[in-house]
Design an enzyme around this catalytic site. Structure first.
Site, PDB file in Angstrom:
ATOM      1  N   HIS A  80      11.654  -3.702  -3.046  1.00 37.67           N
ATOM      2  CA  HIS A  80      10.684  -2.656  -3.348  1.00 37.67           C
ATOM      3  C   HIS A  80      10.490  -1.719  -2.157  1.00 37.67           C
ATOM      4  O   HIS A  80      10.146  -0.561  -2.305  1.00 37.67           O
ATOM      5  CB  HIS A  80       9.321  -3.266  -3.702  1.00 37.67           C
ATOM      6  CG  HIS A  80       9.380  -4.258  -4.817  1.00 37.67           C
ATOM      7  ND1 HIS A  80       9.769  -3.905  -6.092  1.00 37.67           N
ATOM      8  CD2 HIS A  80       9.113  -5.596  -4.857  1.00 37.67           C
ATOM      9  CE1 HIS A  80       9.721  -4.988  -6.865  1.00 37.67           C
ATOM     10  NE2 HIS A  80       9.336  -6.018  -6.143  1.00 37.67           N
ATOM     11  N   HIS A 101       5.030  -1.599   6.000  1.00 42.56           N
ATOM     12  CA  HIS A 101       6.120  -1.200   5.094  1.00 42.56           C
ATOM     13  C   HIS A 101       6.035   0.299   4.825  1.00 42.56           C
ATOM     14  O   HIS A 101       5.060   0.948   5.217  1.00 42.56           O
ATOM     15  CB  HIS A 101       6.048  -2.002   3.787  1.00 42.56           C
ATOM     16  CG  HIS A 101       4.788  -1.740   3.026  1.00 42.56           C
ATOM     17  ND1 HIS A 101       3.690  -2.546   3.095  1.00 42.56           N
ATOM     18  CD2 HIS A 101       4.438  -0.729   2.192  1.00 42.56           C
ATOM     19  CE1 HIS A 101       2.730  -2.055   2.336  1.00 42.56           C
ATOM     20  NE2 HIS A 101       3.157  -0.951   1.776  1.00 42.56           N
ATOM     21  N   HIS A 145       6.920   3.804   2.104  1.00 39.90           N
ATOM     22  CA  HIS A 145       7.170   4.364   0.773  1.00 39.90           C
ATOM     23  C   HIS A 145       7.845   5.714   0.966  1.00 39.90           C
ATOM     24  O   HIS A 145       7.488   6.441   1.880  1.00 39.90           O
ATOM     25  CB  HIS A 145       5.847   4.535   0.015  1.00 39.90           C
ATOM     26  CG  HIS A 145       5.108   3.246  -0.201  1.00 39.90           C
ATOM     27  ND1 HIS A 145       5.292   2.474  -1.324  1.00 39.90           N
ATOM     28  CD2 HIS A 145       4.212   2.594   0.577  1.00 39.90           C
ATOM     29  CE1 HIS A 145       4.519   1.396  -1.240  1.00 39.90           C
ATOM     30  NE2 HIS A 145       3.849   1.440  -0.096  1.00 39.90           N
ATOM     31  N   GLU A 159       2.441   8.129  -1.073  1.00 42.65           N
ATOM     32  CA  GLU A 159       1.620   7.614  -2.173  1.00 42.65           C
ATOM     33  C   GLU A 159       0.321   8.416  -2.252  1.00 42.65           C
ATOM     34  O   GLU A 159      -0.022   8.950  -3.292  1.00 42.65           O
ATOM     35  CB  GLU A 159       1.336   6.126  -1.945  1.00 42.65           C
ATOM     36  CG  GLU A 159       2.618   5.307  -1.889  1.00 42.65           C
ATOM     37  CD  GLU A 159       2.453   3.939  -2.491  1.00 42.65           C
ATOM     38  OE1 GLU A 159       1.780   3.106  -1.872  1.00 42.65           O
ATOM     39  OE2 GLU A 159       3.000   3.704  -3.593  1.00 42.65           O
ATOM     40  N   HIS A 187       2.440   2.073   5.678  1.00 41.86           N
ATOM     41  CA  HIS A 187       1.235   1.258   5.482  1.00 41.86           C
ATOM     42  C   HIS A 187       1.253   0.083   6.453  1.00 41.86           C
ATOM     43  O   HIS A 187       2.248  -0.657   6.504  1.00 41.86           O
ATOM     44  CB  HIS A 187       1.175   0.724   4.044  1.00 41.86           C
ATOM     45  CG  HIS A 187       0.890   1.806   3.035  1.00 41.86           C
ATOM     46  ND1 HIS A 187       1.184   1.675   1.705  1.00 41.86           N
ATOM     47  CD2 HIS A 187       0.311   3.029   3.189  1.00 41.86           C
ATOM     48  CE1 HIS A 187       0.811   2.783   1.069  1.00 41.86           C
ATOM     49  NE2 HIS A 187       0.283   3.616   1.946  1.00 41.86           N
ATOM     50  N   THR A 232      -1.006  -0.931  -3.701  1.00 39.80           N
ATOM     51  CA  THR A 232      -0.358   0.107  -4.519  1.00 39.80           C
ATOM     52  C   THR A 232       0.831  -0.462  -5.289  1.00 39.80           C
ATOM     53  O   THR A 232       1.565   0.283  -5.919  1.00 39.80           O
ATOM     54  CB  THR A 232       0.103   1.295  -3.648  1.00 39.80           C
ATOM     55  OG1 THR A 232       1.093   0.823  -2.728  1.00 39.80           O
ATOM     56  CG2 THR A 232      -1.062   1.912  -2.891  1.00 39.80           C
ATOM     57  N   THR A 233       1.020  -1.772  -5.193  1.00 39.14           N
ATOM     58  CA  THR A 233       2.081  -2.443  -5.966  1.00 39.14           C
ATOM     59  C   THR A 233       1.448  -3.615  -6.709  1.00 39.14           C
ATOM     60  O   THR A 233       0.409  -4.126  -6.294  1.00 39.14           O
ATOM     61  CB  THR A 233       3.179  -2.990  -5.025  1.00 39.14           C
ATOM     62  OG1 THR A 233       2.590  -3.888  -4.076  1.00 39.14           O
ATOM     63  CG2 THR A 233       3.902  -1.883  -4.287  1.00 39.14           C
TER      64      THR A 233
END
Ligand SMILES: *[C@@H]1O[C@H](CO)[C@@H](O)[C@H](O)[C@H]1NC(C)=O
Ligand SMILES: *[C@@H]1O[C@H](CO)[C@@H](O)[C@H](O)[C@H]1NC(C)=O
Length: 394
Positions: free
Chosen positions: A90, A115, A117, A129, A142, A224-225
């Site tokens: 992911h 991590h 995005h 995001e 994040h 957010t996941t």
């Protein structure tokens, strides 16, 4: 929906009752069968009313003066123990040592992982995001922490309100290479497939953060996941960090969401969730629009020096005017005494200050009054102006 999809759905219906945690085994994605619009079917919290990310409408944020600057603790103390970088299908993740934390929140939070995005580089494509006034950034970092003051570990904190604190950093592209981000990006080629891991040299995690840790937005939100737990105190920094276009390209094109043994390679792209409704939440800001132009200490010094120079300059000018007035007054007195009908008098007459009672311009009158005051105060020649006045009458 194709038959395979239907089959999956039926399977899900069958297994839903068997275990509360069955959903955690479902392979979710950003688009497709278990894409983000479907998440809430398998992960009920994803359909909650305090979800993340959100669009921050700056005019609707509320200034909260109690929001003090965030303080990374031990971010630069990695003890030379290597970090573990992994591709979880992911995103790309670095596990962070437990001595790293964040101060400036109501509780002490211990670092867990960081991590990223990102998007897919298309024009007008997002990547971040969170958005600010509807504007996406190219990517978002994040840094995840758990509330170690209230909870014994991440898994306990994960589901609690106030359990997590995540720092959100918007990333945009610019001309210069960001060396901090190369500490991650240089190793992506070793974890191209999902489930791959690599040890990388530890680095100062603070090098990934913006310089200004005092200006940020704060709201209560979620992961957010999936499973989208609504346990996150969000801090989204106002300052964006810059990476080069080449660095963004590496982030966007090197990784696969598929495992190495899978025949079809799937690029890991557009791993960002759409913004969620705020509902009744308020986004707080640690700063106001005015403090957006807040001055650095250097600028303050410059202004103080500037003002001081200005004052000195003004004093010099005032002194010059006073002296000039005095000079002409004396000259006039002498001229009147020695020669009362020369052509030079006319010149002097034009230049000399008008006697106070006759001044029509109120500003000039004030100036002259001040000059007189200064003059009398400094020189002690108190009655010079008034005494000279009668003599200047034509
Ligand atoms: C977290 O803490 C809880 C409560 O003390 C404990 O039951 C659990 O095993 C811990 N989990 C981990 C992963 O350490
Ligand atoms: C988040 O929720 C808690 C508990 O309801 C509340 O006390 C706090 O003020 C909220 N924080 C923000 C930033 O809305």
């Amino acid at each position: 929906m194709d038959s395979f999809g239907l089959f999956i759905l039926l399977m899900l219906q069958c297994f839903q009752w068997t275990a509360a945690h069955a959903a955690e085994d479902i392979t979710w994605t950003y688009k497709g069968l278990v894409g983000q619009t479907e998440w809430s079917e398998y992960f009920p919290e994803c359909g909650g009313s305090s979800q993340s990310p959100v669009d921050v409408v700056t005019t609707q944020t509320k200034y909260d003066p109690s929001l003090i600057p965030l303080n990374p603790l031990g971010y630069d103390q990695h003890g030379n123990k290597p970090f573990i970088l992994s591709n979880n299908g992911h995103t790309v993740v670095i596990e962070l040592p437990e001595w790293m934390g964040i101060g400036g929140l109501p509780w002490l939070f211990t670092a867990v992982q960081l991590h990223l995005h990102w998007g897919s580089g298309g024009p007008g494509h997002g990547g971040s995001e969170h958005t600010i006034n509807g504007q996406s950034a190219n990517a978002e970092l994040h840094v995840v922490h758990y509330n170690s003051e209230l909870y014994p570990n991440m898994s306990t904190a994960l589901t609690k309100r106030d359990g997590l604190a995540v720092l959100g950093i918007l990333i945009v592209t610019g001309e210069e290479t960001n060396p901090g981000f190369n500490s991650i990006l240089n190793y992506l080629s070793r974890i191209r497939h999902a489930n791959q891991k690599v040890h990388i040299p530890a680095f100062d995690v603070k090098s990934l953060l913006p310089k200004d840790l005092g200006r940020y937005y704060r709201y209560n939100g979620s992961l957010t996941t999936p499973p989208c737990y609504q346990s996150v105190i969000w801090s989204l920094f106002h300052e964006r960090v810059q990476i080069s276009k080449a660095q963004l390209l590496r982030m966007e094109t090197l990784l696969y969401s598929s495992k190495s043994e899978e025949p079809d390679r799937m690029l890991l792209q557009d791993n960002y969730r759409a913004t969620q409704p705020l509902n009744h939440r308020v986004v707080f800001a640690s700063f106001t629009a005015e403090s957006g132009q807040e001055l650095s200490s250097g600028e303050v010094t410059a202004i103080v020096i500037g003002v001081m120079c200005g004052c000195v300059g003004l004093a010099v000018i005032v002194r010059f005017i006073v002296k000039t007035i005095r000079f002409f007054t004396i000259l006039h007195n002498e001229t009147v005494a020695v020669n009362s009908s020369t052509s030079s008098w006319d010149v002097l007459h034009n230049n000399r200050p008008a006697p106070m009672p006759r001044v029509k311009d109120p500003e000039k009158a004030k100036e002259i009054k001040q000059d007189t005051a200064l003059n009398s105060a400094s020189a002690g020649e108190k009655k010079e102006e008034p005494s000279s006045s009668p003599q200047t009458e034509p």
